[in-house]
Scaffold this motif. Structure first.
Motif, PDB file in Angstrom:
ATOM      1  N   ARG A   1       0.832  -1.209   0.000  1.00 14.97           N
ATOM      2  CA  ARG A   1       0.000   0.000   0.000  1.00 14.97           C
ATOM      3  C   ARG A   1       0.866   1.259   0.000  1.00 14.97           C
ATOM      4  O   ARG A   1       0.549   2.247  -0.647  1.00 14.97           O
ATOM      5  CB  ARG A   1      -0.906   0.018   1.232  1.00 14.97           C
ATOM      6  CG  ARG A   1      -2.002  -1.020   1.178  1.00 14.97           C
ATOM      7  CD  ARG A   1      -2.862  -0.935   2.413  1.00 14.97           C
ATOM      8  NE  ARG A   1      -3.801  -2.050   2.469  1.00 14.97           N
ATOM      9  CZ  ARG A   1      -4.996  -1.986   3.038  1.00 14.97           C
ATOM     10  NH1 ARG A   1      -5.398  -0.872   3.590  1.00 14.97           N
ATOM     11  NH2 ARG A   1      -5.789  -3.029   3.073  1.00 14.97           N
ATOM     12  N   ILE A   2       1.958   1.200   0.751  1.00 14.53           N
ATOM     13  CA  ILE A   2       2.825   2.375   0.848  1.00 14.53           C
ATOM     14  C   ILE A   2       3.485   2.680  -0.500  1.00 14.53           C
ATOM     15  O   ILE A   2       3.431   3.802  -0.989  1.00 14.53           O
ATOM     16  CB  ILE A   2       3.885   2.178   1.956  1.00 14.53           C
ATOM     17  CG1 ILE A   2       3.202   2.207   3.336  1.00 14.53           C
ATOM     18  CG2 ILE A   2       4.983   3.227   1.870  1.00 14.53           C
ATOM     19  CD1 ILE A   2       4.080   1.756   4.488  1.00 14.53           C
ATOM     20  N   ILE A   3       4.106   1.641  -1.080  1.00 19.95           N
ATOM     21  CA  ILE A   3       4.862   1.934  -2.314  1.00 19.95           C
ATOM     22  C   ILE A   3       3.952   2.268  -3.495  1.00 19.95           C
ATOM     23  O   ILE A   3       4.398   2.824  -4.483  1.00 19.95           O
ATOM     24  CB  ILE A   3       5.853   0.811  -2.697  1.00 19.95           C
ATOM     25  CG1 ILE A   3       5.124  -0.489  -2.959  1.00 19.95           C
ATOM     26  CG2 ILE A   3       6.932   0.655  -1.648  1.00 19.95           C
ATOM     27  CD1 ILE A   3       6.051  -1.577  -3.486  1.00 19.95           C
ATOM     28  N   ASN A   4       2.670   1.919  -3.366  1.00 16.93           N
ATOM     29  CA  ASN A   4       1.734   2.272  -4.442  1.00 16.93           C
ATOM     30  C   ASN A   4       1.010   3.592  -4.200  1.00 16.93           C
ATOM     31  O   ASN A   4       0.146   3.975  -4.987  1.00 16.93           O
ATOM     32  CB  ASN A   4       0.723   1.142  -4.643  1.00 16.93           C
ATOM     33  CG  ASN A   4       1.340  -0.013  -5.390  1.00 16.93           C
ATOM     34  OD1 ASN A   4       1.617   0.097  -6.580  1.00 16.93           O
ATOM     35  ND2 ASN A   4       1.618  -1.098  -4.687  1.00 16.93           N
ATOM     36  N   ASP A   5       1.357   4.234  -3.097  1.00 16.29           N
ATOM     37  CA  ASP A   5       0.758   5.542  -2.806  1.00 16.29           C
ATOM     38  C   ASP A   5       1.552   6.606  -3.568  1.00 16.29           C
ATOM     39  O   ASP A   5       2.781   6.682  -3.424  1.00 16.29           O
ATOM     40  CB  ASP A   5       0.825   5.795  -1.291  1.00 16.29           C
ATOM     41  CG  ASP A   5       0.075   7.067  -0.892  1.00 16.29           C
ATOM     42  OD1 ASP A   5       0.136   8.053  -1.652  1.00 16.29           O
ATOM     43  OD2 ASP A   5      -0.544   7.061   0.171  1.00 16.29           O
ATOM     44  N   PRO A   6       0.883   7.405  -4.380  1.00 18.60           N
ATOM     45  CA  PRO A   6       1.606   8.436  -5.154  1.00 18.60           C
ATOM     46  C   PRO A   6       2.439   9.369  -4.258  1.00 18.60           C
ATOM     47  O   PRO A   6       3.485   9.860  -4.670  1.00 18.60           O
ATOM     48  CB  PRO A   6       0.494   9.217  -5.836  1.00 18.60           C
ATOM     49  CG  PRO A   6      -0.727   8.380  -5.759  1.00 18.60           C
ATOM     50  CD  PRO A   6      -0.570   7.434  -4.636  1.00 18.60           C
TER      51      PRO A   6
END
Lengths: 193, 251
Positions: free
Chosen positions: A179-184
């Motif tokens: 979720r973190i790394i896919n957050d812009p």
């Protein structure tokens, strides 16, 4: 509704008492929203600024760096105002365009580090995603970080085996990382870094 | 496109085992040479560090609750078309499926008192002494020991302060918390009872909650239950947790 004194609010925040947090929200959020929405922001921005302001206030309280030389309302308004000004990047050149709705105090100005440090931004991002995980995942990860043994975690969470507890913890952390790394915003923070 | 972590398994093995010595050396070499691995490794460490800020996370959680509760109170008009026949049929089927699942999941899980204590107890962040709490060097030193999690040393200093200032509720509160951490549950009970008896102070609610948990830890289940019932039926900020824990206490 019960009215709390400024001192009770500060003590309540120090203890993270939910009724005081709700009280601060009910009393002061509309003020913050009014300020932000009337200065190019959205409701979402207002919620974000409100949260950041309360975290800054809390940190100052526990670090014993809070000295209220004005009312809590003025103090809190000034914190929100400064966060929003810094976020708009208007601190120096466009502060004259800014529309104020309350009196302000100079003593509460949050430092740039309190608001904009990469460290703080990262922590906020990680913590918000953590809070969006399932309750089960949050609990497993926190028990693990508290160095509770896998045997005890299995027992507390009602898992049948330690192996499952380990797998569950791994999967929860994976979910969180994903979720973190896919957050812009994650990429944005690292670009700024 | 969804980004994926690619080194998690190895990072996990390196940090928490099992990993052979040769694999560890290989991993450490790669950590220097492979920026992608290094980045993911750092992310792993950073996430864990940020999650250790239990107090900030707790604060954020409560802020979200305040915001969401407020949003939930906004009443939206009901769209009558929702009540169409097909929606009702679909809702009924969903309900039956959920009911079947719930019955399946309702097998009772037994918790020991200690398990419940671990589940519901969370240590308090160390705070500095307030302006109103008769600040002096002893207080600061005691709180500093508490912050460093040297609870036995903190207790010695707290006791010295309380000898001179026995009504210092703030210090009583942290003496109670430090006593829990130092496994001196009886002492913790004594402190929390003192705070509750004083009434009209900001620590009463938390003191009630910790007192009930201490009774539970001490296997004084009936006394704990009475207190949890009291908390559950009050506006205490722990009332929902108290309701949950009552359902889980072994009869």
């Amino acid at each position: 509704m019960i009215r709390y004194t400024d001192e009770a609010i500060v003590e309540g925040l120090r203890l993270r008492k939910e009724k005081i947090i709700k009280y601060v929200y009910k009393e002061y959020f509309s003020m913050a929203r009014h300020l932000i929405v009337n200065n190019s922001g959205t409701n979402q921005d207002a919620e974000d600024v409100f949260q950041d302001a309360l975290v800054i206030v809390y940190k100052r309280i526990i670090d014993d760096e809070l000295s209220l030389n004005s009312s809590f309302k003025t103090f809190f308004y000034s914190i929100c105002r400064n966060i929003w000004l810094q976020r708009l990047g208007k601190m120096k050149d466009r502060s004259n365009d800014f529309v104020d709705f309350e009196s302000i105090t100079n003593l509460s100005e949050p430092t740039n580090d309190e608001i904009n440090s990469i460290e703080n931004k990262k922590q906020k991002l990680y913590q918000i995603h953590f809070l969006n995980l399932s309750e089960d995942c949050q609990k497993v990860l926190q028990l693990f970080l508290r160095k509770i043994s896998l045997r005890e975690i299995s027992s507390i969470m009602g898992y049948k085996t330690e192996k499952y507890a380990k797998t569950r913890k791994f999967k929860c952390k994976e979910e969180l990382k994903s979720r973190i790394i896919n957050d812009p915003n994650y990429l944005k923070i690292y670009t700024d870094d | 496109m969804i980004k994926k972590t690619s080194h998690s398994q190895r990072i996990e093995q390196y940090r928490f085992g099992p990993m052979s010595e040769s694999e560890r050396l290989k991993f450490e070499r790669e950590l220097i040479e492979n920026p992608e691995l290094n980045h993911e490794f750092q992310l792993d460490l950073e996430i864990e560090e940020s999650l250790k800020q239990y107090d900030i996370i707790d604060l954020r959680r409560k802020i979200f609750r305040a915001i969401n509760e407020d949003k939930a109170q906004v009443k939206y008009p009901v769209n009558k078309s929702f009540h169409s026949k097909w929606y009702m049929v679909a809702a009924s089927i969903t309900f039956l499926i959920l009911l079947a699942g719930a019955i399946h999941l309702m097998k009772p899980v037994k918790y020991t008192n200690n398990n419940l204590f671990e589940m519901y107890y969370s240590s308090e962040n160390a705070h500095s002494v307030t302006r109103s709490a008769a600040t002096n060097n002893n207080n600061e030193e005691a709180m500093s020991k508490y912050r460093e999690k040297d609870f036995n040393a903190a207790l010695v200093l707290f006791n010295e302060i309380l000898d001179k200032d026995p009504n210092n509720i703030y210090i009583r509160y942290y003496t109670g918390l430090a006593s829990i951490e130092a496994n001196q549950t009886d002492k913790a009970i004594h402190e929390f009872k003192f705070i509750i008896d004083q009434k009209n102070n900001l620590f009463v609610e938390n003191a009630q909650w910790y007192l009930a948990l201490c009774y539970l830890k001490n296997n004084q289940v009936e006394t704990a239950k009475d207190l949890f019932v009291q908390i559950s039926n009050s506006s205490n900020s722990h009332n929902q947790e108290a309701t949950q824990i009552l359902k889980r206490i072994t009869k």
